[in-house]
Design a protein around this motif. Structure first.
Motif, short mmCIF file in Angstrom:
data_model
loop_
_atom_site.label_atom_id
_atom_site.label_comp_id
_atom_site.label_asym_id
_atom_site.label_seq_id
_atom_site.Cartn_x
_atom_site.Cartn_y
_atom_site.Cartn_z
N SER A 55 0.83 -1.21 0.00
CA SER A 55 0.00 0.00 0.00
C SER A 55 0.85 1.26 0.00
CB SER A 55 -0.92 0.00 1.22
OG SER A 55 -1.77 -1.12 1.23
N PRO A 59 0.18 1.86 -4.08
CA PRO A 59 -1.22 1.86 -3.64
C PRO A 59 -2.20 1.59 -4.77
CG PRO A 59 -0.38 4.10 -3.71
CD PRO A 59 0.80 3.19 -3.94
N GLY A 60 -1.81 1.89 -6.01
CA GLY A 60 -2.71 1.65 -7.13
C GLY A 60 -3.03 0.19 -7.36
N ASP A 66 -9.28 7.27 -7.06
CA ASP A 66 -8.71 8.51 -6.55
C ASP A 66 -9.13 8.70 -5.09
OD1 ASP A 66 -7.68 11.01 -6.11
OD2 ASP A 66 -8.86 12.04 -7.64
N PRO A 67 -8.18 8.83 -4.15
CA PRO A 67 -8.57 8.98 -2.74
C PRO A 67 -9.18 10.33 -2.42
CG PRO A 67 -6.20 9.21 -2.97
CD PRO A 67 -6.71 8.80 -4.32
N THR A 96 -9.98 3.27 -0.03
CA THR A 96 -9.01 3.90 -0.93
C THR A 96 -8.16 4.91 -0.18
OG1 THR A 96 -10.52 3.60 -2.79
CG2 THR A 96 -8.76 5.22 -3.05
N ARG A 97 -8.77 5.67 0.70
CA ARG A 97 -8.01 6.69 1.44
C ARG A 97 -7.04 6.04 2.43
NH1 ARG A 97 -9.29 11.81 1.30
NH2 ARG A 97 -8.97 12.24 3.51
N HIS A 100 -4.04 4.63 0.32
CA HIS A 100 -3.16 5.70 -0.16
C HIS A 100 -2.52 6.46 1.00
CE1 HIS A 100 -3.93 5.70 -4.59
NE2 HIS A 100 -5.01 5.04 -4.21
#
Length: 302
Positions: A55, A59-60, A66-67, A96-97, A100
């Motif tokens: 991560s 992270p992708g 998109d975070p 996602t956040r 990232h």
């Protein structure tokens, strides 16, 4: 008769040296399976650490979205198949956040542990190897650092340095250096009294050669184990300072900042605060489990 014996010896087939063959794949798989069954906590901890590292660096691969992108129609949705960790008050996917945000949190953690390792290691190495008044002066400085709570010392340093991820890392690293100094000093004093070090000094080896070639490599192993343990504590310290607002400002998805953003919705939308907090807890527990395993292996081989 002698010629006959020589002829028979020459004709007798020589025994070739048989190189050890590799274990069959099934044997290796069974051994790995037994290890996983006997130490499931270590295997699970290693998996968690691997996911966190992935991560942080890619992270992708785990969360390609998109975070920072929010969908107002999806705000404050509970965890589901569409949003594993739910969504926040702006409709942003929490999973996602969190993924990232690992890069920001681990970047500060790695810098903090590196600063503590280098600073504390140098202090302990000099104090343990030189001794006398150098040892007294350096250890009294370490005692002063130990007398101040690490979080309070970090806050004082951040007030002087300013806000930001790098300043948080430096502050946490300086506050954690005392533990490394103590361990390095004790190991240096133990290795310095070893027979091979005394023999090297008796034949005229320069002190810096003895320090670099004999003392440092043999005293560094327990300090490296301590670095793994301090990594988990540094994650907590960095997240705590970010929670208090000293880290990267929003909308950056730093782990401590995510917990701080969700505390206002804890009564109605528990996942906004709980999911980042559980991620921090899982990372710290996994690192501590691995450090205990390394400490046990070091203790058996010592």
């Amino acid at each position: 008769m002698t010629e006959l014996l020589i002829h028979e010896t020459a004709a007798r087939p020589t025994t070739a040296t048989v190189s050890p063959t590799r274990e069959p794949r099934a044997v290796r798989l069974r051994r790995a399976g037994r290890f996983a069954l006997t130490r499931p906590g270590l295997v699970l901890s290693s998996l968690v650490v691997v996911l966190v590292v992935v991560s942080a660096f890619a992270p992708g691969l785990l969360a390609p979205a998109d975070p920072l992108l929010g969908v107002p129609a999806d705000k404050l949705q509970a965890p589901s198949a569409a949003h594993w960790f739910g969504t926040d008050y702006l409709g942003r996917d929490l999973y996602t956040r969190v993924v990232h945000g690992a890069a920001l949190s681990l970047q500060a953690t790695v810098i903090a542990v590196a600063v503590a390792l280098v600073l504390g290691g140098l202090i302990g190495l000099l104090a343990g190897f030189v001794g006398r008044w150098v040892d007294e002066a350096l250890m009294r400085f370490v005692d002063v650092l130990l007398a101040i709570p690490p979080l309070l010392l970090s806050l004082a340093l951040i007030t002087a340095l300013g806000y930001g991820t790098l300043n948080i890392a430096l502050a946490v690293g300086v506050a954690s250096a005392s533990s490394f100094a103590r361990v390095m000093r004790s190991e240096t004093m133990r290795v310095r009294r070893s027979t091979y070090v005394e023999a090297a000094r008796s034949v005229g080896t320069r002190w810096w050669v003895s320090l670099a070639r004999h003392v440092l490599p043999n005293a560094a192993r327990p300090v490296l184990v301590l670095a793994v343990l301090e990594f988990g504590l540094a994650v907590l310290a960095v997240s705590s300072l970010s929670f208090l607002g000293y880290g990267v400002p929003p909308p950056a998805p730093e782990w401590g900042g995510l917990v701080a953003e969700g505390r206002n919705y804890l009564a109605t939308s528990w996942w906004v605060c709980t999911m980042p907090g559980l991620t921090i807890a899982a990372t710290v527990l996994a690192v501590n489990r691995i450090s205990r395993a390394l400490d046990g292996e070091w203790g058996r081989s010592r």
